[in-house]
Design an enzyme around this catalytic site. Structure first.
Site, PDB file in Angstrom:
ATOM      1  N   ASP A 190       0.834  -1.207   0.000  1.00  0.00           N
ATOM      2  CA  ASP A 190       0.000   0.000   0.000  1.00  0.00           C
ATOM      3  C   ASP A 190       0.868   1.256   0.000  1.00  0.00           C
ATOM      4  O   ASP A 190       2.071   1.203   0.280  1.00  0.00           O
ATOM      5  CB  ASP A 190      -0.916   0.010   1.223  1.00  0.00           C
ATOM      6  CG  ASP A 190      -0.139  -0.002   2.542  1.00  0.00           C
ATOM      7  OD1 ASP A 190       0.802  -0.821   2.676  1.00  0.00           O
ATOM      8  OD2 ASP A 190      -0.449   0.812   3.433  1.00  0.00           O
ATOM      9  N   GLU A 211      -0.019  -1.352   5.652  1.00  0.00           N
ATOM     10  CA  GLU A 211       1.009  -0.966   6.621  1.00  0.00           C
ATOM     11  C   GLU A 211       0.892   0.487   7.035  1.00  0.00           C
ATOM     12  O   GLU A 211       1.115   0.841   8.202  1.00  0.00           O
ATOM     13  CB  GLU A 211       2.403  -1.229   6.023  1.00  0.00           C
ATOM     14  CG  GLU A 211       3.559  -1.013   6.993  1.00  0.00           C
ATOM     15  CD  GLU A 211       4.109   0.408   7.019  1.00  0.00           C
ATOM     16  OE1 GLU A 211       4.930   0.720   7.900  1.00  0.00           O
ATOM     17  OE2 GLU A 211       3.716   1.236   6.165  1.00  0.00           O
TER      18      GLU A 211
END
Length: 418
Positions: free
Chosen positions: A72, A137
């Site tokens: 991400d 994350e």
């Protein structure tokens, strides 16, 4: 693998928007890339459209080295501040620009390419390499938590997390003197001296310790009344302000410090209270993100805050409530596997930078906090291509550094497996 393919892999994953979503697109692309080179992989869907990825090569025996990164990115922000489309990789003057180019799709690409080249080389892998790509994350380490609970890090001896760890030499002095970095004074002195004479673009560091973090909410409860008679109610904003002033004093008086991480870092980020005019607010809250150290870890800090709130709640009219919304512990590695020395020795011949990967401690957090939760003996270091443009407009990765980091990782894995 030819350079053109190494560039294309990075371009392809930067071109896939994964702003805390859609990681399945990148995971599937990487899985297909491994498959094209004869390597099996395992997609692990966690939410709709959001998959983690596990890939393993080697003989299944120890030593076992984990390579990890997140799929991400943070939001691109105001696209008018970008000089090019943030989701269309653009190479200019030796830099590849795009959201995630630095944090951390170049690190993901580096690990994928290194594993493929090692798998296809004539060198035997005398151990196990496990690639762990995670979702989410940037906001909550959701993927790392999920995979840790499933045991994917339990048997690893060491792990490299390829977060960006480079700094443009023009920004170096400001970086090493920032509140977010702890570096040995003698190392800093030598680094600044050698960087002044260097022709390199960047200096990369090994992060062997980083702070934990905790996000918490403090809610003040009051009593709503008509604003024409406020003394009949209890204004929750007044209560929250009283608490906030005590909280600021509390953090200012914290004396504990860690030699590798420094002091606790306090950042109150959100304050909200009231919903409309003409009504005394009966609810107000703040949300705080604090970076923690082992000397005042998350549990200890929570206990101290709760004690302060309990004491305030004995005062007439005060009703405060503490809620921990997320908690990740500090990480410190003891280097019992010798991985740091292997990396530094190889960096002397590969990286061509002012110093061969000096060690630092930082305030930022990584997936390491989750991976170490069930494997506290695992050595974890943070090292990857990319730099301090992470999370910024016109984020980029320096392409010479990107190629050098691939070579460094491959040589280090070979030496680690000897």
């Amino acid at each position: 693998m030819e350079k053109v393919e190494k560039i294309q892999i990075l371009k392809n994953i930067v071109n896939m928007p994964t702003v805390d979503d859609n990681e399945n697109d990148v995971a599937k692309y990487i899985s297909d890339t491994f498959q094209k080179h004869g390597i099996n992989s395992k997609l692990i869907m966690q939410y709709h459209g959001r998959s983690n990825l596990i890939v393993e090569i080697g003989n299944g025996e120890h030593p076992k080295l984990g390579l990890s990164g997140h799929l991400d990115t943070v939001h691109q922000g105001d696209e008018r501040t970008w000089l090019s489309d943030p989701f269309k990789a653009n190479i200019k003057n030796g830099r590849l620009y795009g959201r995630g180019a630095s944090d951390m799709k170049s690190g993901i690409a580096q690990m994928v390419i290194s594993m493929i080249e090692l798998y296809e080389s004539s060198s035997k892998i005398n151990g196990t390499i496990r690639f762990i790509a995670t979702i989410g994350e940037e906001l909550s380490a959701a993927g790392a938590k999920y995979l840790t609970d499933k045991g994917f890090a339990d048997d690893l001896d060491a792990m490299i997390i390829a977060e960006p760890s480079g700094v443009n030499l023009h920004r170096l002095r400001k970086y090493v003197n920032s509140d977010g970095v702890t570096i040995a004074p003698e190392t800093l002195k030598e680094l600044l001296k050698t960087s002044f004479l260097s022709d390199a673009n960047e200096q990369h560091f090994i992060v062997n310790a980083h702070k934990g973090w905790m996000a918490y909410r403090v809610t003040a409860h009051g009593k709503a009344v008509h604003s024409s008679m406020p003394r009949m109610g209890i204004n929750a904003i007044d209560t929250l302000i009283k608490y906030y002033l005590k909280e600021k004093e509390f953090y200012a008086e914290l004396k504990e410090s860690d030699p590798e991480l420094g002091k606790t870092v306090y950042s109150p980020d959100i304050f909200r209270g009231g919903k409309q005019i003409n009504s005394v607010p009966d609810l107000a809250y703040e949300i705080v993100k604090v970076r923690t150290i082992p000397q005042v870890d998350n549990e200890e800090l929570t206990n101290r805050l709760q004690c302060m709130i309990d004491k305030m709640n004995t005062e007439p009219g005060i009703d405060l409530e503490l809620t921990i919304e997320h908690s990740e512990m500090p990480v410190k590695s003891d280097n019992h596997t010798g991985l740091i020395q292997i990396l530094q020795n190889n960096a002397k011949n590969i990286m061509d930078e002012p110093m061969p990967l000096p060690k630092i401690g930082v305030s930022l957090g990584t997936d390491a906090s989750e991976f170490r939760r069930r494997n506290t003996e695992m050595d974890v270091i943070i090292l990857g291509p990319g730099n301090t443009t992470a999370h910024s407009p016109n984020e980029y990765v320096d392409m010479p550094s990107y190629f050098n980091m691939i070579d460094l990782l491959e040589k280090t894995i070979k030496d680690f497996m000897k």
